[in-house]
Design an enzyme around this catalytic site. Structure first.
Site, PDB file in Angstrom:
ATOM      1  N   CYS A 193       0.818  -1.215   0.000  1.00 60.18           N
ATOM      2  CA  CYS A 193       0.000   0.000   0.000  1.00 60.18           C
ATOM      3  C   CYS A 193       0.853   1.268   0.000  1.00 60.18           C
ATOM      4  CB  CYS A 193      -0.928   0.009   1.208  1.00 60.18           C
ATOM      5  SG  CYS A 193      -2.058  -1.392   1.247  1.00 60.18           S
ATOM      6  N   HIS A 194       1.885   1.292   0.847  1.00 62.08           N
ATOM      7  CA  HIS A 194       2.692   2.499   0.959  1.00 62.08           C
ATOM      8  C   HIS A 194       4.178   2.231   0.929  1.00 62.08           C
ATOM      9  CE1 HIS A 194      -1.261   3.533   2.728  1.00 62.08           C
ATOM     10  NE2 HIS A 194      -1.106   4.557   1.933  1.00 62.08           N
ATOM     11  N   GLY A 195       4.579   0.980   0.724  1.00 59.06           N
ATOM     12  CA  GLY A 195       5.984   0.664   0.519  1.00 59.06           C
ATOM     13  C   GLY A 195       6.829   0.445   1.754  1.00 59.06           C
TER      14      GLY A 195
END
Length: 174
Positions: A138-140
């Site tokens: 989702c956000h790394g």
């Protein structure tokens, strides 16, 4: 000159005391259900802890189980993964925590963590990312083989729930 006077209990005194006692019992009887409804439901108590047999999990793989409505990773780590996790200097970690603090002594091959990214609660993908641990697409956020945050926006390591081994193969979470 002072005289000692005798006070007699009257019928009125008895009625005051009896009325007060009956009123107190009535208030307690009415308050009890209200207080009792604040206790947890039986279904919640049933989920407070779970027992799980880890023996079917082969070395190098993991399973996801549910505990209190949360996904939990149970990973059977290889010796290489344990060695890799212990070789990381604490200065390289955003949230410094040793591998030894994240596992139960004597059962270092088992890593048990709540499977929610500490950034926004997504479920990371196992055995992936830059450190061969977990990766939150989702956000790394990248986690290592001990579930510690190494890169990305997540501020904390994956949470280790309270657990203990009841036998060599049965673990109780919660």
């Amino acid at each position: 000159m002072a005289t000692a006077s005798e006070t007699k209990a009257t019928r009125r005194d008895f009625l005051y005391i009896a009325t007060g006692a009956v009123g107190a019992v009535g208030v307690a009887g009415a308050a009890w259900p209200l207080i009792q409804q604040l206790n947890p439901d039986a279904s919640v108590l049933a989920l407070a802890s779970i027992r799980f047999d880890v023996s079917p999990i082969p070395e190098g793989s993991s399973v996801t189980i549910m505990w209190r409505g949360l996904p939990v990773f149970v990973r059977h780590r290889t010796a290489a993964e344990i060695e890799e996790a212990r070789a990381v200097p604490l200065s390289d970690l955003k949230d410094p925590e040793t591998d030894e603090d994240r596992v139960v002594p004597g059962h270092e091959q088992w890593l048990i963590m709540i499977a929610n990214c500490t950034h926004l609660g997504c479920v990371p993908v196992g055995e992936s990312g830059d450190y061969d641990g977990w990766f939150c697409p989702c956000h790394g956020s990248h986690y290592d083989t001990s579930g510690r945050i190494r890169r990305g926006p997540a501020p904390k390591n994956l949470v280790v729930p309270p657990y203990e081994f009841l036998t060599d193969t049965v673990v109780e979470i919660g």
